[in-house]
Design a protein around this motif. Structure first.
Motif, PDB file in Angstrom:
ATOM      1  N   MET A   1       0.770  -1.261   0.007  1.00 25.42           N
ATOM      2  CA  MET A   1      -0.151  -0.041   0.082  1.00 25.42           C
ATOM      3  C   MET A   1       0.835   1.176   0.074  1.00 25.42           C
ATOM      4  O   MET A   1       1.788   1.421   0.813  1.00 25.42           O
ATOM      5  CB  MET A   1      -1.004   0.120   1.131  1.00 25.42           C
ATOM      6  N   LYS A   2       0.725   2.105  -0.757  1.00 27.29           N
ATOM      7  CA  LYS A   2       1.283   3.440  -0.858  1.00 27.29           C
ATOM      8  C   LYS A   2       1.193   4.198   0.404  1.00 27.29           C
ATOM      9  O   LYS A   2       0.209   4.156   1.130  1.00 27.29           O
ATOM     10  CB  LYS A   2       0.931   4.236  -2.053  1.00 27.29           C
ATOM     11  N   THR A   3       2.126   5.197   0.612  1.00 33.16           N
ATOM     12  CA  THR A   3       1.993   5.913   1.712  1.00 33.16           C
ATOM     13  C   THR A   3       0.916   6.967   1.724  1.00 33.16           C
ATOM     14  O   THR A   3       0.306   7.046   2.854  1.00 33.16           O
ATOM     15  CB  THR A   3       3.365   6.741   1.876  1.00 33.16           C
ATOM     16  N   THR A   4       0.849   7.486   0.724  1.00 32.87           N
ATOM     17  CA  THR A   4      -0.490   8.390   0.339  1.00 32.87           C
ATOM     18  C   THR A   4      -1.736   7.705   0.674  1.00 32.87           C
ATOM     19  O   THR A   4      -2.887   8.267   1.637  1.00 32.87           O
ATOM     20  CB  THR A   4      -0.661   9.020  -1.046  1.00 32.87           C
ATOM     21  N   SER A   5      -2.037   6.387   0.010  1.00 33.91           N
ATOM     22  CA  SER A   5      -3.140   5.752   0.384  1.00 33.91           C
ATOM     23  C   SER A   5      -3.326   5.284   1.974  1.00 33.91           C
ATOM     24  O   SER A   5      -4.488   5.573   2.427  1.00 33.91           O
ATOM     25  CB  SER A   5      -3.269   4.522  -0.345  1.00 33.91           C
ATOM     26  N   PHE A   6      -2.361   4.830   2.462  1.00 33.47           N
ATOM     27  CA  PHE A   6      -2.299   4.742   4.004  1.00 33.47           C
ATOM     28  C   PHE A   6      -2.486   5.955   4.791  1.00 33.47           C
ATOM     29  O   PHE A   6      -3.596   5.951   5.849  1.00 33.47           O
ATOM     30  CB  PHE A   6      -1.174   4.050   4.341  1.00 33.47           C
TER      31      PHE A   6
ATOM     32  N   THR B   1      -5.884   6.433   6.768  1.00 35.14           N
ATOM     33  CA  THR B   1      -6.004   6.806   8.553  1.00 35.14           C
ATOM     34  C   THR B   1      -6.860   8.091   8.677  1.00 35.14           C
ATOM     35  O   THR B   1      -7.179   8.220   9.744  1.00 35.14           O
ATOM     36  CB  THR B   1      -4.516   6.918   8.628  1.00 35.14           C
ATOM     37  N   ALA B   2      -6.648   8.955   7.977  1.00 33.94           N
ATOM     38  CA  ALA B   2      -7.212  10.415   8.257  1.00 33.94           C
ATOM     39  C   ALA B   2      -8.739  10.071   7.994  1.00 33.94           C
ATOM     40  O   ALA B   2      -9.520  10.436   8.714  1.00 33.94           O
ATOM     41  CB  ALA B   2      -6.903  11.391   6.877  1.00 33.94           C
TER      42      ALA B   2
ATOM     43  N   ILE C   1     -10.240   7.319   8.952  1.00 40.28           N
ATOM     44  CA  ILE C   1     -10.654   6.541  10.026  1.00 40.28           C
ATOM     45  C   ILE C   1     -10.736   7.606  11.219  1.00 40.28           C
ATOM     46  O   ILE C   1     -11.711   7.618  12.118  1.00 40.28           O
ATOM     47  CB  ILE C   1      -9.743   5.501  10.317  1.00 40.28           C
ATOM     48  N   ILE C   2      -9.860   8.232  11.298  1.00 39.33           N
ATOM     49  CA  ILE C   2      -9.970   9.382  12.338  1.00 39.33           C
ATOM     50  C   ILE C   2     -11.071  10.209  12.349  1.00 39.33           C
ATOM     51  O   ILE C   2     -11.478  10.682  13.243  1.00 39.33           O
ATOM     52  CB  ILE C   2      -8.539  10.217  12.387  1.00 39.33           C
ATOM     53  N   SER C   3     -11.303  10.985  11.255  1.00 40.60           N
ATOM     54  CA  SER C   3     -12.388  11.610  10.845  1.00 40.60           C
ATOM     55  C   SER C   3     -13.659  11.192  11.391  1.00 40.60           C
ATOM     56  O   SER C   3     -14.601  11.678  12.144  1.00 40.60           O
ATOM     57  CB  SER C   3     -12.454  12.099   9.508  1.00 40.60           C
ATOM     58  N   VAL C   4     -13.624   9.868  11.069  1.00 38.48           N
ATOM     59  CA  VAL C   4     -15.151   8.931  11.420  1.00 38.48           C
ATOM     60  C   VAL C   4     -15.157   9.001  13.129  1.00 38.48           C
ATOM     61  O   VAL C   4     -16.136   9.168  13.785  1.00 38.48           O
ATOM     62  CB  VAL C   4     -15.226   7.523  10.835  1.00 38.48           C
ATOM     63  N   LEU C   5     -13.982   8.657  13.606  1.00 35.97           N
ATOM     64  CA  LEU C   5     -13.965   8.539  15.002  1.00 35.97           C
ATOM     65  C   LEU C   5     -14.322   9.905  15.778  1.00 35.97           C
ATOM     66  O   LEU C   5     -14.801   9.945  16.791  1.00 35.97           O
ATOM     67  CB  LEU C   5     -12.817   8.029  15.557  1.00 35.97           C
ATOM     68  N   ILE C   6     -13.694  11.016  15.297  1.00 36.95           N
ATOM     69  CA  ILE C   6     -13.916  12.510  15.843  1.00 36.95           C
ATOM     70  C   ILE C   6     -15.414  12.641  15.529  1.00 36.95           C
ATOM     71  O   ILE C   6     -16.098  13.142  16.530  1.00 36.95           O
ATOM     72  CB  ILE C   6     -13.226  13.359  15.024  1.00 36.95           C
ATOM     73  N   LEU C   7     -16.305  12.543  14.529  1.00 44.17           N
ATOM     74  CA  LEU C   7     -17.554  12.453  14.229  1.00 44.17           C
ATOM     75  C   LEU C   7     -18.313  11.835  15.227  1.00 44.17           C
ATOM     76  O   LEU C   7     -19.332  12.300  15.595  1.00 44.17           O
ATOM     77  CB  LEU C   7     -17.982  12.276  12.687  1.00 44.17           C
ATOM     78  N   TRP C   8     -17.959  10.504  15.437  1.00 46.37           N
ATOM     79  CA  TRP C   8     -18.759   9.596  16.366  1.00 46.37           C
ATOM     80  C   TRP C   8     -18.707  10.324  17.726  1.00 46.37           C
ATOM     81  O   TRP C   8     -19.678  10.220  18.530  1.00 46.37           O
ATOM     82  CB  TRP C   8     -18.288   8.135  16.356  1.00 46.37           C
ATOM     83  N   GLY C   9     -17.596  10.778  18.123  1.00 44.16           N
ATOM     84  CA  GLY C   9     -17.501  11.458  19.601  1.00 44.16           C
ATOM     85  C   GLY C   9     -18.156  12.888  19.595  1.00 44.16           C
ATOM     86  O   GLY C   9     -18.670  13.030  20.754  1.00 44.16           O
ATOM     87  N   LEU C  10     -18.460  13.171  18.541  1.00 44.39           N
ATOM     88  CA  LEU C  10     -19.258  14.540  18.537  1.00 44.39           C
ATOM     89  C   LEU C  10     -20.622  14.464  18.201  1.00 44.39           C
ATOM     90  O   LEU C  10     -21.291  15.283  17.782  1.00 44.39           O
ATOM     91  CB  LEU C  10     -18.505  15.662  17.564  1.00 44.39           C
ATOM     92  N   ARG C  11     -21.290  13.226  17.943  1.00 40.76           N
ATOM     93  CA  ARG C  11     -22.475  12.918  17.608  1.00 40.76           C
ATOM     94  C   ARG C  11     -23.565  13.708  18.259  1.00 40.76           C
ATOM     95  O   ARG C  11     -24.570  13.779  17.570  1.00 40.76           O
ATOM     96  CB  ARG C  11     -22.712  11.294  17.381  1.00 40.76           C
ATOM     97  N   GLU C  12     -23.442  13.784  19.486  1.00 41.76           N
ATOM     98  CA  GLU C  12     -24.481  14.465  20.368  1.00 41.76           C
ATOM     99  C   GLU C  12     -24.549  15.960  19.981  1.00 41.76           C
ATOM    100  O   GLU C  12     -25.509  16.680  19.913  1.00 41.76           O
ATOM    101  CB  GLU C  12     -24.042  14.574  21.746  1.00 41.76           C
ATOM    102  N   ILE C  13     -23.342  16.758  19.780  1.00 44.50           N
ATOM    103  CA  ILE C  13     -23.240  17.965  19.371  1.00 44.50           C
ATOM    104  C   ILE C  13     -23.938  18.187  17.929  1.00 44.50           C
ATOM    105  O   ILE C  13     -24.516  19.151  17.386  1.00 44.50           O
ATOM    106  CB  ILE C  13     -21.841  18.409  19.404  1.00 44.50           C
ATOM    107  N   ILE C  14     -23.319  17.201  16.969  1.00 44.10           N
ATOM    108  CA  ILE C  14     -24.101  17.018  15.707  1.00 44.10           C
ATOM    109  C   ILE C  14     -25.501  17.027  15.662  1.00 44.10           C
ATOM    110  O   ILE C  14     -26.130  17.846  14.857  1.00 44.10           O
ATOM    111  CB  ILE C  14     -23.503  15.919  14.768  1.00 44.10           C
ATOM    112  N   ILE C  15     -26.123  16.228  16.420  1.00 40.37           N
ATOM    113  CA  ILE C  15     -27.637  16.222  16.284  1.00 40.37           C
ATOM    114  C   ILE C  15     -28.142  17.301  17.004  1.00 40.37           C
ATOM    115  O   ILE C  15     -29.174  17.736  16.197  1.00 40.37           O
ATOM    116  CB  ILE C  15     -28.286  14.696  17.133  1.00 40.37           C
ATOM    117  N   LEU C  16     -27.485  17.919  18.063  1.00 36.73           N
ATOM    118  CA  LEU C  16     -28.058  19.259  18.491  1.00 36.73           C
ATOM    119  C   LEU C  16     -27.911  20.400  17.337  1.00 36.73           C
ATOM    120  O   LEU C  16     -28.900  21.290  17.381  1.00 36.73           O
ATOM    121  CB  LEU C  16     -27.460  19.814  19.732  1.00 36.73           C
ATOM    122  N   PHE C  17     -26.939  20.475  16.638  1.00 42.37           N
ATOM    123  CA  PHE C  17     -26.625  21.307  15.509  1.00 42.37           C
ATOM    124  C   PHE C  17     -27.678  21.051  14.488  1.00 42.37           C
ATOM    125  O   PHE C  17     -28.141  22.135  13.737  1.00 42.37           O
ATOM    126  CB  PHE C  17     -25.288  21.138  14.948  1.00 42.37           C
TER     127      PHE C  17
END
Length: 358
Positions: free
Chosen positions: A1-6, A10-11, A13-29
């Protein structure tokens, strides 16, 4: 796997985890966006009708809402609160009476069927022993009371609720004051070649939400009026509380109307059993008229959701976001369906919009 693809994966997965952690704020927004859309829609209608500047129509909208809210608090809310408390208190008694009616009906049928074969069956002690493992009405009533108490305790965190409400109202007012500015900020997050198309999609999402809100408001008012008239003609007590509950819960398809039926059934059952049957028939008729006559006629421009998709959206968003997710499941599903139709189907699958511009 190329470095850029990796790094890209990774970015992501991190974005999805951040959105999942902020899901309560997202639903309020998202709830704030819904309220802002409602305010913008009303403001636009007043502006066109009176031919006045937008800020004047916005002030008139806010004053009208505050005035209506004040009248409701002074006149309707105290009566509703009193009747609703009485409704809650009557549910255990209604469960006990329903249990008693069920037992009596069972005994009567058993005596009719077995009286020739079992001479001593008329002595109801025999049947009582056979169903001794079934909880009696008092136990069921106690269970219902405990469940209601736990439910109220679960959702009665007043401090958090006030903060969330303050956040929703504040953000919705900010968006209402400058809707175009916030929309343009969202458009800047997409590639430059797609921004004009993104602006069109956001406008269609706004139109779909406005249509949904107008349809739900008219539909709920219809449910309140017809329910009030029907319950009054049947002689059911606590008409105001039952009618308002039916109108509010009408916002939640499938689940809401079913829950709203419990309260008038409890009141009717304590009065006369035949009234409970009449109330059930009344609510079935009202919901069928609302579903097949009122809603199609006032929402002909709305993005239509299939019943299976509606139930699926309610289930998924309730798991992800809790009770507020259930309440906002339909508007979220409307927005998602617009995005899927416009981006995935029209631009990617049919027109291949992205590949021709990259």
């Amino acid at each position: 796997m190329k470095t850029t693809s990796f790094l890209s994966i990774t970015a992501l997965i991190i974005s999805v985890l951040i959105l999942w952690g902020l899901r309560e704020i997202i639903i309020l927004f998202f709830a704030a966006i819904i309220i802002a859309m409602a305010l913008c829609t009303i403001t636009g209608k007043i502006r066109v009708f009176l031919k006045i500047p937008r800020w004047v129509s916005l002030v008139l909208t806010i004053i009208s809402i505050l005035l209506i809210s004040s009248i409701s608090i002074v006149i309707i809310i105290p009566q509703f609160t009193s009747e609703f408390q009485e409704l809650i208190n009557q549910i255990p008694s209604a469960v006990s009476k329903l249990w008693e009616l069920s037992i009596n009906t069972f005994f009567n049928f058993a005596e009719i069927i077995y009286k020739d074969n079992i001479p001593n069956l008329s002595d109801r002690t025999i049947l009582t022993n056979k169903i001794s493992m079934i909880p009696d009405g008092a136990t069921l009533a106690s269970g219902v009371t405990d469940s209601i108490t736990k439910l109220v305790g679960l959702v009665s965190n007043v401090g958090i609720g006030i903060l969330q409400l303050f956040f929703i109202i504040s953000v919705s007012l900010m968006i209402t004051l400058q809707p175009n500015s916030y929309r343009e900020v969202a458009i800047l997050l997409v590639p430059s070649f797609y921004r004009r198309r993104a602006r069109t999609i956001l406008l269609r999402c706004g139109n779909a939400l406005s249509s949904w809100m107008a349809g739900v408001l008219i539909s709920s008012i219809f449910v309140v009026i017809i329910t009030s008239v029907g319950l009054y003609l049947l002689g059911i007590k606590l008409v105001i509380a039952n009618a308002l509950i039916a109108g509010v819960l009408n916002v939640i398809p499938n689940v809401g109307p079913t829950i709203s039926t419990i309260f008038p059934l409890s009141v009717a059952l304590l009065d006369t059993p035949w009234k409970a049957v009449a109330v059930l028939g009344l609510y079935i008729v009202i919901q069928n008229i609302e579903s097949y006559v009122i809603t199609p006629s006032i929402m002909h421009k709305q993005v239509k959701l299939l019943p299976g998709l509606t139930i699926t959206a309610q289930f998924i968003f309730t798991i992800l976001f809790g009770p507020l997710g259930l309440l906002l499941a339909i508007p979220m599903a409307v927005v998602i369906q617009v995005f899927v139709k416009e981006i995935i189907i029209n631009d990617i699958l049919e027109k291949n919009y992205f590949s021709t511009r990259m």
